[in-house]
Design a protein around this motif. Structure first.
Motif, short mmCIF file in Angstrom:
data_model
loop_
_atom_site.label_atom_id
_atom_site.label_comp_id
_atom_site.label_asym_id
_atom_site.label_seq_id
_atom_site.Cartn_x
_atom_site.Cartn_y
_atom_site.Cartn_z
N ASN A 1 -4.29 1.62 -6.51
CA ASN A 1 -2.77 1.69 -6.98
C ASN A 1 -2.51 0.45 -8.02
OD1 ASN A 1 -0.10 2.56 -6.87
ND2 ASN A 1 0.46 0.53 -5.97
N ASN A 2 -1.97 1.10 -9.19
CA ASN A 2 -1.48 0.19 -10.14
C ASN A 2 -0.21 0.12 -10.04
OD1 ASN A 2 -1.08 -1.15 -12.70
ND2 ASN A 2 -1.12 0.60 -13.77
N PRO A 3 0.50 -1.22 -9.91
CA PRO A 3 -0.24 -2.41 -10.31
C PRO A 3 -0.63 -3.22 -9.10
CG PRO A 3 2.32 -2.72 -10.03
CD PRO A 3 1.89 -1.44 -9.81
N THR A 4 -0.60 -3.00 -7.76
CA THR A 4 -1.10 -3.71 -6.74
C THR A 4 -2.42 -3.79 -6.47
OG1 THR A 4 -0.62 -1.97 -5.27
CG2 THR A 4 1.13 -3.17 -5.70
N GLY A 5 -3.35 -2.72 -6.72
CA GLY A 5 -4.84 -2.86 -6.75
C GLY A 5 -4.89 -2.41 -5.21
N THR A 6 -4.20 -2.03 -4.47
CA THR A 6 -4.44 -1.66 -3.00
C THR A 6 -5.11 -0.35 -3.07
OG1 THR A 6 -1.92 -1.12 -2.74
CG2 THR A 6 -2.62 -3.20 -2.04
N THR A 7 -5.51 0.07 -1.76
CA THR A 7 -6.30 1.31 -1.83
C THR A 7 -5.79 1.96 -0.28
OG1 THR A 7 -8.16 0.14 -0.55
CG2 THR A 7 -8.25 0.53 -3.15
N ILE A 8 -6.35 3.24 -0.38
CA ILE A 8 -6.11 4.01 0.99
C ILE A 8 -7.60 4.47 1.34
CG2 ILE A 8 -3.68 5.00 0.31
CD1 ILE A 8 -4.94 7.60 -0.44
N GLY A 9 -7.61 4.64 2.70
CA GLY A 9 -8.79 5.00 3.15
C GLY A 9 -9.08 6.62 3.45
N ALA A 10 -10.32 7.17 3.60
CA ALA A 10 -10.44 8.60 3.68
C ALA A 10 -9.78 9.22 4.90
CB ALA A 10 -12.06 8.80 3.82
N GLU A 11 -9.77 8.52 5.91
CA GLU A 11 -9.09 9.03 7.32
C GLU A 11 -7.67 9.39 6.92
OE1 GLU A 11 -8.50 8.09 11.80
OE2 GLU A 11 -9.92 6.88 10.79
N GLU A 12 -6.92 8.22 6.26
CA GLU A 12 -5.59 8.46 6.09
C GLU A 12 -5.20 9.56 5.03
OE1 GLU A 12 -3.36 4.84 4.85
OE2 GLU A 12 -5.52 4.16 4.04
N LEU A 13 -6.06 9.60 4.06
CA LEU A 13 -5.98 10.50 2.95
C LEU A 13 -6.07 12.12 3.54
CD1 LEU A 13 -5.25 11.41 0.18
CD2 LEU A 13 -7.54 11.06 -0.56
N THR A 14 -7.13 12.03 4.21
CA THR A 14 -7.29 13.51 5.18
C THR A 14 -6.11 14.25 5.86
OG1 THR A 14 -9.73 13.18 5.07
CG2 THR A 14 -8.79 14.72 6.53
N ALA A 15 -5.55 12.98 6.70
CA ALA A 15 -4.66 13.30 7.54
C ALA A 15 -3.46 13.52 6.54
CB ALA A 15 -4.22 12.20 8.26
N ARG B 1 0.72 -1.20 0.09
CA ARG B 1 0.03 0.16 0.13
C ARG B 1 0.74 1.23 -0.01
NH1 ARG B 1 -5.15 -1.74 1.65
NH2 ARG B 1 -5.23 -3.70 2.53
N HIS B 2 0.29 2.35 -0.29
CA HIS B 2 0.96 3.80 -0.11
C HIS B 2 1.43 3.93 1.28
CE1 HIS B 2 -0.40 4.56 -4.18
NE2 HIS B 2 -0.20 5.75 -4.15
N ASP B 3 2.76 4.48 1.61
CA ASP B 3 3.17 4.66 2.70
C ASP B 3 2.81 6.20 2.71
OD1 ASP B 3 4.54 5.35 5.07
OD2 ASP B 3 5.84 3.76 4.63
N LEU B 4 1.80 6.51 3.37
CA LEU B 4 1.50 8.09 3.13
C LEU B 4 2.34 8.80 4.25
CD1 LEU B 4 -2.40 8.28 2.62
CD2 LEU B 4 -0.51 8.72 0.82
N ASP B 5 2.78 8.32 5.25
CA ASP B 5 3.69 8.99 6.21
C ASP B 5 5.16 9.22 5.63
OD1 ASP B 5 1.72 9.06 8.33
OD2 ASP B 5 2.38 6.93 9.03
N ALA B 6 5.63 8.41 4.86
CA ALA B 6 6.84 8.14 4.21
C ALA B 6 6.85 9.30 3.02
CB ALA B 6 7.40 6.76 3.76
N MET B 7 5.86 9.43 2.46
CA MET B 7 5.47 10.36 1.28
C MET B 7 5.52 11.67 2.01
SD MET B 7 2.78 8.30 -1.14
CE MET B 7 2.91 9.52 -2.62
N ARG B 8 4.75 12.09 3.00
CA ARG B 8 4.84 13.17 3.68
C ARG B 8 6.37 13.63 3.96
NH1 ARG B 8 2.02 12.05 7.54
NH2 ARG B 8 3.57 11.86 9.20
#
Length: 367
Positions: free
Chosen positions: A162-176, A139-146
């Motif tokens: 996400n392509n090619p893994t098909g994984t997703t992120i949730g609304a709460e983590e995207l908002t943060a 999955r996206h590591d949004l903390d590391a991306m920040r």
């Protein structure tokens, strides 16, 4: 004889490798191209008719403003024409976003592995790609991306699913995440596979566009709508950013045929939604077969499955090719296989035990 002078930095750009389209199988073995995430269904009759009606006009340039399509998109998403920018597929729209925001000395952040074209497009724009590794469950590591944000960051791409893994992120983590991104950095939510996403708490890119002044959304007609061969996608972006996208867009880049097909597809939404539902059902059948065979998979909310086979990836791809299935391998990591026509899916299900015998993949969380 003098050599032509070319951009020296282009040597850093790897060639884009399209999904394999041929196979060395016995003549009697049917071949299924499941390497490019294409929709297996042919155009609906109404869409095919709309394309046919415009054939006699191909001697004319397309309407740059795409009035009919833009009007439908504005009504659907409650935005103005100033917010809508078309491109020849969402990949070209993402390229516009890069070229409008970043140049030499600037950085573009994205997860990796993600869409293979991202680093190529960043380099082509003259900017520097900053690839941030996915988490162990792909999955996206949004903390590391920040944490990767610097004063040189101009654009961040979030591919969901996400392509090619098909994984997703949730609304709460995207908002943060968005709350922590400086307001002068553009964040594009690439939703090429949004129609296949059934995650209950998945964020809606359009809603985040409304909430954050630095968010743009990229959509395509290639996947759920099955118009990959006509090349049409669009961005919904803040007006100032949208104006910048138009300045770097290819003039007349979206053909009249593509515009007509997109309009007809939006009118046929109910029929197309039924097709998407069928593909999601098939996706779950394939996932269940892999799990039953002992192959651990990450979550997928797209029209494909990511199989993390590590060093056995090449062997798995070769096994599948011998049986007529052309998948998208990433050597040493895994392979992506598109949910396609039922016959191809049946074959994939039947081969799951043989694949499982090749390796014991690293177990990952299954959502």
């Amino acid at each position: 004889m003098s050599e032509l002078r070319l951009r020296e930095d282009l040597s850093a750009i790897p060639d884009y490798k399209p999904g394999k389209a041929t196979a060395h199988t016995a003549p009697e073995v049917p071949v299924y191209k499941v390497s490019s995430n294409e929709n297996p269904y042919p155009p609906l009759p109404s869409v095919a008719s709309a394309i046919a009606d415009r054939i006699t006009l191909v001697n004319r340039y397309p309407e740059t403003a795409a009035t009919a399509l833009t009007s439908m998109l504005c009504a659907r998403f409650d935005v103005t024409p100033a917010n809508v920018v078309l491109g020849s597929g969402s990949v070209e729209v993402v390229s516009q976003l890069m070229r409008a925001t970043a140049g030499e000395g600037d950085e573009v952040i994205f997860a990796w592995r993600s869409f293979e074209a991202y680093p190529m497009l960043v380099r082509a724009a003259g900017a520097t790609p900053v690839a941030v590794a996915l988490t162990t469950d792909h999955r996206h590591d949004l903390d590391a991306m920040r944490e990767a944000i610097t004063d040189r960051t101009r654009l961040i791409i979030v591919c969901n699913p996400n392509n090619p893994t098909g994984t997703t992120i949730g609304a709460e983590e995207l908002t943060a995440f968005l709350d922590a991104v400086p307001g002068d950095i553009t964040v594009v939510i690439d939703e090429a596979y949004v129609h296949f996403n059934e995650r209950a708490d998945s964020p809606s890119g359009i809603e985040y566009f409304r909430r954050y002044a630095n968010v743009a959304v990229a959509h395509t007609f290639s996947k759920a709508y099955g118009l990959a061969g006509l090349r049409i996608g669009y961005a919904i972006a803040p007006e100032r950013l949208a104006n910048a996208l138009r300045k770097v867009a290819i003039p007349f880049g979206v053909t009249d045929l593509a515009q007509a097909a997109a309009v007809a597809s939006l009118h046929a939404e109910e029929e197309l939604s039924a097709r998407v539902a069928d593909l999601v059902t098939e996706r779950e059948r394939v996932v269940a077969a892999f799990l039953a065979a002992g192959i651990a998979l990450p979550e997928t909310q797209a029209n494909f499955v990511w199989v993390p086979f590590g060093d056995a990836t090449t062997a798995a791809a070769e096994l599948l090719e011998r049986h007529g299935l052309l998948v998208r391998p990433f050597a040493g990591e895994g392979f992506r296989v598109t949910i396609a026509e039922r016959e191809a899916n049946d074959l994939l299900v039947a081969l799951a035990p043989e694949l499982a015998a090749l390796v014991s993949p690293v177990s990952v969380a299954v959502a």
